[in-house]
Write a protein that holds these residues in place. Structure first.
Motif, PDB file in Angstrom:
ATOM      1  N   LYS A  76       0.831  -1.208   0.000  1.00 27.82           N
ATOM      2  CA  LYS A  76       0.000   0.000   0.000  1.00 27.82           C
ATOM      3  C   LYS A  76       0.867   1.259   0.000  1.00 27.82           C
ATOM      4  CE  LYS A  76      -4.202   2.018   1.831  1.00 27.82           C
ATOM      5  NZ  LYS A  76      -3.748   3.307   1.329  1.00 27.82           N
TER       6      LYS A  76
ATOM      7  N   ALA B 238       2.226   1.692  -3.457  1.00 28.49           N
ATOM      8  CA  ALA B 238       1.155   2.128  -4.357  1.00 28.49           C
ATOM      9  C   ALA B 238       0.890   3.621  -4.174  1.00 28.49           C
ATOM     10  CB  ALA B 238      -0.109   1.317  -4.098  1.00 28.49           C
TER      11      ALA B 238
ATOM     12  N   TYR C  42       3.361   5.775  -5.992  1.00 23.64           N
ATOM     13  CA  TYR C  42       3.143   5.887  -7.438  1.00 23.64           C
ATOM     14  C   TYR C  42       1.766   6.453  -7.779  1.00 23.64           C
ATOM     15  CZ  TYR C  42       7.470   3.359  -8.272  1.00 23.64           C
ATOM     16  OH  TYR C  42       8.791   2.992  -8.320  1.00 23.64           O
TER      17      TYR C  42
ATOM     18  N   SER D 224      -3.479   2.336  -7.323  1.00 14.64           N
ATOM     19  CA  SER D 224      -4.096   1.444  -6.348  1.00 14.64           C
ATOM     20  C   SER D 224      -3.192   0.234  -6.102  1.00 14.64           C
ATOM     21  CB  SER D 224      -5.458   0.965  -6.860  1.00 14.64           C
ATOM     22  OG  SER D 224      -5.286   0.102  -7.967  1.00 14.64           O
ATOM     23  N   VAL D 225      -3.456  -0.476  -5.025  1.00 22.84           N
ATOM     24  CA  VAL D 225      -2.712  -1.711  -4.749  1.00 22.84           C
ATOM     25  C   VAL D 225      -2.863  -2.710  -5.897  1.00 22.84           C
ATOM     26  CG1 VAL D 225      -2.618  -3.743  -3.249  1.00 22.84           C
ATOM     27  CG2 VAL D 225      -2.629  -1.448  -2.245  1.00 22.84           C
TER      28      VAL D 225
ATOM     29  N   GLN E 263      -3.383  -2.110  -9.048  1.00 23.39           N
ATOM     30  CA  GLN E 263      -2.608  -1.615 -10.188  1.00 23.39           C
ATOM     31  C   GLN E 263      -1.117  -1.874  -9.990  1.00 23.39           C
ATOM     32  OE1 GLN E 263      -4.131   2.379 -10.061  1.00 23.39           O
ATOM     33  NE2 GLN E 263      -5.721   1.989 -11.588  1.00 23.39           N
ATOM     34  N   LEU E 264      -0.620  -1.646  -8.783  1.00 19.46           N
ATOM     35  CA  LEU E 264       0.799  -1.904  -8.506  1.00 19.46           C
ATOM     36  C   LEU E 264       1.098  -3.395  -8.641  1.00 19.46           C
ATOM     37  CD1 LEU E 264       3.408  -0.337  -7.357  1.00 19.46           C
ATOM     38  CD2 LEU E 264       2.913  -1.639  -5.285  1.00 19.46           C
TER      39      LEU E 264
END
Length: 285
Positions: free
Chosen positions: A215, A218, A221, A224-225, A227-228
């Motif tokens: 988290k 994420a 960047y 969202s988690v 997406q990461l």
């Protein structure tokens, strides 16, 4: 660096077939309107790679959604899988025909052996059966009804077992893979032989969403988690298969046009299991 079109960017399989780098998974999506809507929305939002299986029980709805979409069939990469319990040559040919009838398609882009063992006997040994099934897969491939063939949940031993008899090597191994559970033994063996690794449950079916370290990265960047976690797979040369049913989640999982720094990838690759309570398939052997 901004990457464009991650959903249509491709990996190249050993036979030259192009496979979109992100797939839309349909495991646990029930047949009927739910599956139809999920796949329809995925195609509408840019996915061009749809993954199903005979065992999922939703091939008919997945096939209908693809056929009725505005996207030409030639632009959609479609994967299905032979049930793990089938371990005979004739049984594999018969099940493939059932899959094609359910999908109502002329060809598949990728056909996988779903597991080296029946799902009610995980870890049991079926070396000769898997060899028989692989001979059937080679026959199907040579018929032109599938563009590529591969396996799922196969470990090093299972791949070596097929290598003893195969004329055509598996092109894909779809395994459980997520941050902290990257199965290095089978990944290294597969990638050394040019076998593409696909990651199912790349979010550990949601179990890694509350991991504090992921988290924090994420947030760094501004993603969202999920997406990461999906971008992590891509940075490692692995093809993620996220699953979602709601349109908002499906759309969010398409937004992967960012890169993770080498330093942060090192951190992520060294993390212990980020979902230790999650069910783990035994493909590490």
């Amino acid at each position: 660096m901004i990457l464009v079109g991650v959903l249509t960017d491709t990996y190249t399989l050993t036979n030259g077939v192009k496979i979109p780098k992100v797939g839309f998974g349909t495991w646990q999506i029930p047949d009927g309107q739910v599956a139809y809507n999920a796949v329809s929305n995925a195609l509408k939002l840019g996915y061009r790679h749809i993954d199903t299986a005979r065992a999922y029980g939703n091939e008919a709805s997945v096939g209908r959604a693809i056929r009725e979409s505005d996207v030409d069939r030639s632009e959609v990469f479609v994967t299905s899988k032979l049930p793990g319990a089938i371990k005979t040559f004739d049984g594999a040919l018969d099940e493939f025909n059932k899959t094609m009838a359910a999908l109502d398609m002329d060809y598949l882009d990728l056909y996988l052996i779903h597991a080296p063992w029946p799902w009610d006997a995980i870890g049991s040994e079926h070396d000769k059966g898997n060899q028989e099934v692989w001979r059937a897969f080679e026959k199907i491939y040579q018929s032109g009804r599938v563009k590529a063939i591969g396996v799922s949940n196969f470990n090093v031993h299972d791949l070596d077992n097929l290598a003893k008899i195969s004329k055509i090597a598996p092109m894909v191994d779809q395994i459980q893979y997520y941050v902290g559970f990257t199965e290095p033994k089978i990944v290294n063996r597969a990638q050394a032989q040019g076998v593409l690794i696909e990651a199912y449950s790349p979010l550990a079916t949601g179990d890694l969403l509350h991991n504090a370290q992921i988290k924090a990265l994420a947030d760094k960047y501004q993603v969202s988690v999920p997406q990461l976690a999906l971008r992590f797979c891509l940075e490692n040369g692995v093809l993620p298969l996220p699953k979602a049913t709601g349109e908002a989640h499906i759309k969010a999982n398409t937004q992967l046009d960012f890169t993770i720094s080498p330093e942060d990838m090192t951190t992520l690759n060294q993390l212990p299991d980020t979902a230790p309570e999650h069910f783990h398939n035994p493909t590490q052997g």
